[in-house]
Design an enzyme around this catalytic site. Sequence first.
Site, mmCIF file in Angstrom:
data_model
loop_
_atom_site.group_PDB
_atom_site.id
_atom_site.type_symbol
_atom_site.label_atom_id
_atom_site.label_comp_id
_atom_site.label_asym_id
_atom_site.label_seq_id
_atom_site.Cartn_x
_atom_site.Cartn_y
_atom_site.Cartn_z
ATOM 1 N N GLU A 1 28.001 47.705 57.318
ATOM 2 C CA GLU A 1 29.415 47.692 57.948
ATOM 3 C C GLU A 1 29.510 48.827 58.860
ATOM 4 O OE1 GLU A 1 32.394 49.155 56.957
ATOM 5 O OE2 GLU A 1 31.401 50.791 55.703
ATOM 6 N N HIS B 1 30.428 45.002 53.257
ATOM 7 C CA HIS B 1 31.049 46.394 52.848
ATOM 8 C C HIS B 1 30.537 46.734 51.748
ATOM 9 C CE1 HIS B 1 34.349 49.534 52.521
ATOM 10 N NE2 HIS B 1 34.391 49.162 53.896
#
Length: 348
Positions: free
Chosen positions: A10, A313
């Site tokens: 991410e 994430h």
Amino acid sequence: MIELDGSQGEGGGQILRTGLALSMVTGRPLRIERIRARRPKPGLMRQHLACVLAAADVSGAQVEGAELGAQTLCFSPGAVRAGDYRFAIASAGSCLLVLQTVLPALMLADAPSRVRLSGGTHNPMAPPFHFLQRAYAPLVRRMGADLQLTLRRCGFYPAGGGEVEAAIHPAAGGLQPFDLLARGAPKAAFAECLAPGLARNIARRELDAVGAAMGWSGDQLRIGEQRQNEGPGNALMATLEYEQVTEVFCSLGERGLSAEEVARRLVVEVRAFQAGNAAVGAHLADQLALLMGLAVWQSGRSAAFTCSELTEHTRTNCAVIERFLPVRFALEVEGSQLAVKAARVAMA
């Protein structure tokens, strides 16, 4: 030395924060390049620099590259020191992300600590105070440590000025992992609105819209205590309490966004979680991964939890954890659920 590429996965600030936290915990030096490379403004912003300086203070680290805009950082920690700390962000950046950077090290220190923080408390792209207090801290306590959080003042963008206190007591005998595979039976559900500095009817409209959509009324629709320092702000939150876990969802108001739209966005998140049966949502899964990794490392026992979504994430966070700890994560699909399993392994 552990070398991390800040552009992996991410590509945001979580790589920096998790890297700093685990560098302190393990005592292993860290070098990170291309910090926040996937963000519109790469490098260290004020809140990220605050995380670096706080980590250096707690661990007596030697640091190279601790300046605004820096995209390369070298961090060599010393011994973690329990104590009383004050950390401030001179903006509305999230002070709770600073807390999450130093919390793992202080949870494993040899004495209690108290941390006072100032900055933003309810921010986009960051866990709000009530999420940490109601959803995250109970899981810390379940692992054997203690985390008590107090909100002194709210801090919203752009003024900031929020104040939070954290009392941290390390776990006697180390953190203990547990399986969190089901949320359990529902116990309570309510919406709460913070709208300091705004017309009172805004909070009422948001709550009424949530109540109409969710079938909630009375004590389920609450106007929060207005503890605010500077500037107006608006956070509409929903708390879902279950036997095994509590989840908190937040929708932030902003200029040009109607009260009804703020409520609609919150309802969409809540309904999506209620429609599934996983133990935790996407954001809590991200936070739980680091806790579980530390507990598995310390105890040698495996653990698992189910979640509604595996975000990039969370996957990136697990990859960073594996660089520092002898722990491996298996991300699996089990029926209609996603499972995150952590086990200790031998390091090469």
